[in-house]
Design a protein around this motif. Structure first.
Motif, PDB file in Angstrom:
ATOM      1  N   ASP A  21     -39.513  22.388 -13.153  1.00  0.00           N
ATOM      2  CA  ASP A  21     -40.488  23.456 -12.932  1.00  0.00           C
ATOM      3  C   ASP A  21     -41.514  23.492 -14.061  1.00  0.00           C
ATOM      4  O   ASP A  21     -42.716  23.653 -13.826  1.00  0.00           O
ATOM      5  CB  ASP A  21     -39.776  24.804 -12.835  1.00  0.00           C
ATOM      6  CG  ASP A  21     -39.098  25.012 -11.492  1.00  0.00           C
ATOM      7  OD1 ASP A  21     -39.222  24.135 -10.618  1.00  0.00           O
ATOM      8  OD2 ASP A  21     -38.429  26.053 -11.322  1.00  0.00           O
ATOM      9  N   SER A  22     -41.036  23.356 -15.287  1.00  0.00           N
ATOM     10  CA  SER A  22     -41.941  23.398 -16.441  1.00  0.00           C
ATOM     11  C   SER A  22     -42.925  22.230 -16.411  1.00  0.00           C
ATOM     12  O   SER A  22     -44.130  22.404 -16.658  1.00  0.00           O
ATOM     13  CB  SER A  22     -41.115  23.372 -17.728  1.00  0.00           C
ATOM     14  OG  SER A  22     -41.942  23.321 -18.860  1.00  0.00           O
ATOM     15  N   LYS A  64     -44.452  27.974  -6.639  1.00  0.00           N
ATOM     16  CA  LYS A  64     -43.780  28.918  -7.525  1.00  0.00           C
ATOM     17  C   LYS A  64     -43.676  30.298  -6.892  1.00  0.00           C
ATOM     18  O   LYS A  64     -42.653  30.992  -7.054  1.00  0.00           O
ATOM     19  CB  LYS A  64     -44.549  29.007  -8.852  1.00  0.00           C
ATOM     20  CG  LYS A  64     -43.906  29.915  -9.882  1.00  0.00           C
ATOM     21  CD  LYS A  64     -44.696  29.898 -11.180  1.00  0.00           C
ATOM     22  CE  LYS A  64     -44.043  30.794 -12.236  1.00  0.00           C
ATOM     23  NZ  LYS A  64     -44.812  30.758 -13.516  1.00  0.00           N
ATOM     24  N   ARG A 103     -43.863  20.408 -13.753  1.00  0.00           N
ATOM     25  CA  ARG A 103     -44.774  20.527 -12.621  1.00  0.00           C
ATOM     26  C   ARG A 103     -45.884  21.537 -12.908  1.00  0.00           C
ATOM     27  O   ARG A 103     -47.057  21.302 -12.614  1.00  0.00           O
ATOM     28  CB  ARG A 103     -44.004  20.943 -11.367  1.00  0.00           C
ATOM     29  CG  ARG A 103     -43.138  19.862 -10.748  1.00  0.00           C
ATOM     30  CD  ARG A 103     -43.999  18.800 -10.075  1.00  0.00           C
ATOM     31  NE  ARG A 103     -43.202  17.884  -9.289  1.00  0.00           N
ATOM     32  CZ  ARG A 103     -42.664  16.748  -9.732  1.00  0.00           C
ATOM     33  NH1 ARG A 103     -42.863  16.397 -10.996  1.00  0.00           N
ATOM     34  NH2 ARG A 103     -41.958  15.968  -8.954  1.00  0.00           N
ATOM     35  N   GLU A 104     -45.519  22.675 -13.488  1.00  0.00           N
ATOM     36  CA  GLU A 104     -46.518  23.697 -13.766  1.00  0.00           C
ATOM     37  C   GLU A 104     -47.517  23.212 -14.809  1.00  0.00           C
ATOM     38  O   GLU A 104     -48.729  23.451 -14.702  1.00  0.00           O
ATOM     39  CB  GLU A 104     -45.836  24.976 -14.235  1.00  0.00           C
ATOM     40  CG  GLU A 104     -46.784  26.150 -14.388  1.00  0.00           C
ATOM     41  CD  GLU A 104     -46.060  27.473 -14.516  1.00  0.00           C
ATOM     42  OE1 GLU A 104     -46.730  28.511 -14.373  1.00  0.00           O
ATOM     43  OE2 GLU A 104     -44.836  27.475 -14.753  1.00  0.00           O
ATOM     44  N   MET A 113     -33.459  21.759 -13.270  1.00  0.00           N
ATOM     45  CA  MET A 113     -34.321  22.610 -12.443  1.00  0.00           C
ATOM     46  C   MET A 113     -35.417  23.249 -13.283  1.00  0.00           C
ATOM     47  O   MET A 113     -36.597  23.241 -12.911  1.00  0.00           O
ATOM     48  CB  MET A 113     -33.480  23.704 -11.764  1.00  0.00           C
ATOM     49  CG  MET A 113     -32.376  23.209 -10.875  1.00  0.00           C
ATOM     50  SD  MET A 113     -31.470  24.607 -10.152  1.00  0.00           S
ATOM     51  CE  MET A 113     -29.944  23.798  -9.669  1.00  0.00           C
ATOM     52  N   TRP A 166     -49.584  24.275  -8.526  1.00  0.00           N
ATOM     53  CA  TRP A 166     -48.157  24.585  -8.471  1.00  0.00           C
ATOM     54  C   TRP A 166     -47.929  26.037  -8.046  1.00  0.00           C
ATOM     55  O   TRP A 166     -46.817  26.420  -7.671  1.00  0.00           O
ATOM     56  CB  TRP A 166     -47.525  24.332  -9.836  1.00  0.00           C
ATOM     57  CG  TRP A 166     -46.063  24.631  -9.919  1.00  0.00           C
ATOM     58  CD1 TRP A 166     -45.472  25.631 -10.620  1.00  0.00           C
ATOM     59  CD2 TRP A 166     -44.991  23.918  -9.297  1.00  0.00           C
ATOM     60  NE1 TRP A 166     -44.118  25.595 -10.476  1.00  0.00           N
ATOM     61  CE2 TRP A 166     -43.787  24.548  -9.671  1.00  0.00           C
ATOM     62  CE3 TRP A 166     -44.939  22.810  -8.454  1.00  0.00           C
ATOM     63  CZ2 TRP A 166     -42.546  24.107  -9.228  1.00  0.00           C
ATOM     64  CZ3 TRP A 166     -43.703  22.361  -8.016  1.00  0.00           C
ATOM     65  CH2 TRP A 166     -42.521  23.002  -8.398  1.00  0.00           C
ATOM     66  N   ARG A 200     -36.045  25.835  -4.120  1.00  0.00           N
ATOM     67  CA  ARG A 200     -36.903  24.656  -4.235  1.00  0.00           C
ATOM     68  C   ARG A 200     -36.166  23.480  -4.879  1.00  0.00           C
ATOM     69  O   ARG A 200     -36.737  22.402  -5.028  1.00  0.00           O
ATOM     70  CB  ARG A 200     -38.177  24.970  -5.018  1.00  0.00           C
ATOM     71  CG  ARG A 200     -37.997  25.478  -6.435  1.00  0.00           C
ATOM     72  CD  ARG A 200     -39.352  25.696  -7.098  1.00  0.00           C
ATOM     73  NE  ARG A 200     -39.247  26.429  -8.352  1.00  0.00           N
ATOM     74  CZ  ARG A 200     -39.407  27.750  -8.452  1.00  0.00           C
ATOM     75  NH1 ARG A 200     -39.677  28.467  -7.363  1.00  0.00           N
ATOM     76  NH2 ARG A 200     -39.296  28.353  -9.635  1.00  0.00           N
ATOM     77  N   HIS A 201     -34.903  23.690  -5.254  1.00  0.00           N
ATOM     78  CA  HIS A 201     -34.108  22.617  -5.852  1.00  0.00           C
ATOM     79  C   HIS A 201     -32.784  22.437  -5.107  1.00  0.00           C
ATOM     80  O   HIS A 201     -31.702  22.511  -5.713  1.00  0.00           O
ATOM     81  CB  HIS A 201     -33.827  22.909  -7.331  1.00  0.00           C
ATOM     82  CG  HIS A 201     -35.045  22.946  -8.190  1.00  0.00           C
ATOM     83  ND1 HIS A 201     -35.759  21.799  -8.514  1.00  0.00           N
ATOM     84  CD2 HIS A 201     -35.690  23.982  -8.781  1.00  0.00           C
ATOM     85  CE1 HIS A 201     -36.784  22.141  -9.291  1.00  0.00           C
ATOM     86  NE2 HIS A 201     -36.764  23.444  -9.453  1.00  0.00           N
ATOM     87  N   THR A 209     -40.632  18.932  -5.565  1.00  0.00           N
ATOM     88  CA  THR A 209     -39.941  18.842  -6.850  1.00  0.00           C
ATOM     89  C   THR A 209     -39.304  17.474  -7.063  1.00  0.00           C
ATOM     90  O   THR A 209     -38.873  17.162  -8.181  1.00  0.00           O
ATOM     91  CB  THR A 209     -38.832  19.910  -6.963  1.00  0.00           C
ATOM     92  OG1 THR A 209     -37.792  19.640  -6.021  1.00  0.00           O
ATOM     93  CG2 THR A 209     -39.394  21.297  -6.728  1.00  0.00           C
ATOM     94  N   SER A 220     -38.008  29.805  -4.762  1.00  0.00           N
ATOM     95  CA  SER A 220     -37.295  30.275  -5.940  1.00  0.00           C
ATOM     96  C   SER A 220     -36.333  29.222  -6.438  1.00  0.00           C
ATOM     97  O   SER A 220     -35.842  28.384  -5.676  1.00  0.00           O
ATOM     98  CB  SER A 220     -36.525  31.565  -5.630  1.00  0.00           C
ATOM     99  OG  SER A 220     -35.585  31.349  -4.584  1.00  0.00           O
ATOM    100  N   LEU A 221     -36.070  29.245  -7.741  1.00  0.00           N
ATOM    101  CA  LEU A 221     -35.050  28.384  -8.319  1.00  0.00           C
ATOM    102  C   LEU A 221     -33.668  28.862  -7.880  1.00  0.00           C
ATOM    103  O   LEU A 221     -32.848  28.076  -7.426  1.00  0.00           O
ATOM    104  CB  LEU A 221     -35.176  28.387  -9.846  1.00  0.00           C
ATOM    105  CG  LEU A 221     -34.271  27.450 -10.643  1.00  0.00           C
ATOM    106  CD1 LEU A 221     -34.930  27.100 -11.973  1.00  0.00           C
ATOM    107  CD2 LEU A 221     -32.898  28.039 -10.893  1.00  0.00           C
TER     108      LEU A 221
END
Length: 226
Positions: free
Chosen positions: A158-159, A173, A161-162, A154, A169, A116-117, A92, A177-178
């Motif tokens: 994620d948005s 994912k 990267r996906e 965060m 990704w 993941r953050h 990330t 988890s966030l």
């Protein structure tokens, strides 16, 4: 202060947005874009700090003495998260996409098995607990801006990267988890104690102790409850 905070916080989201970033990279090249992006963020951050130091003290609320214990309890966790994040390869972070492309194993290693953050959780917790005990307007703008950048960042990362990586990704994912410990509690991952190691929490506590010791000298305010 407001202008600097808007540039620093808003600049992160605007310059890295899915609509603007690809166009800038295509025109400037990846290396030049990152250099410009870093220069704008660093410059706006320094501007924000200078503006914070020069801002008048305008009280919004009076902090109850008991709340001064909150940063003392939260900051060790924040320091450990930040240290663990900076010492663990993380997809990330900037340029981290290649870690997923080059690895066939589970990405939920070390502190990433918790969240993941970890870096943004560390900075977000730092901002929130300091926002709680600093009841002046300038601190509200500074800490509030950093909190927005951390927690909204965060979702933004994620948005992006996906959208950029698609199926690549997926493993990240699904196994991380966030929200801290959400993947573990849902059975999608296991806590990687070995990957975290003993020295990362220890180094985080050393960082916390150093910040506690130098707080009065560096910021002119004692971190201890009155």
């Amino acid at each position: 202060m407001i202008a600097a905070a808007l540039l620093f916080v808003g600049g992160h989201f605007i310059l890295s947005s899915g609509s603007l970033r690809p166009a800038l990279v295509a025109r400037l090249g990846e290396g030049v874009f990152r250099a410009v992006y870093s220069a704008v963020m660093l410059g706006s951050f320094i501007w924000m700090l200078f503006a914070y130091g020069a801002a008048p003290v305008t009280l919004l609320w009076t902090t109850p003495p008991v709340l001064y214990w909150v940063p003392l309890a939260v900051m060790p966790i924040a320091a450990i998260l930040i240290v663990a994040s900076l010492t663990t390869p993380n997809p990330t972070l900037v340029g981290g996409e290649r870690l997923l492309e080059d690895s066939a194993g589970s990405p939920a290693v070390g502190i990433l098995s918790v969240t993941r953050h970890p870096f943004l959780w560390g900075t977000g917790l730092w901002a929130l607990c300091h926002l709680l005990v600093n009841g002046d307007l300038a601190s509200f703008i500074l800490m509030g801006g950093l909190a927005v950048l951390s927690f909204a960042g965060m979702v933004h990362i994620d948005s992006r990267r996906e959208a950029a990586m698609g199926a690549a990704w997926g493993p990240m994912k699904l196994t991380t988890s966030l929200v801290p410990f959400a993947a573990i509690l849902s059975g999608r991952s296991k806590l990687d104690w070995r990957g975290i190691g003993w020295w990362r929490p220890l180094l985080g506590l050393v960082l916390y102790a150093a910040l506690l010791h130098l707080h009065l000298l560096a910021f002119g305010v004692s971190p201890l409850p009155p």
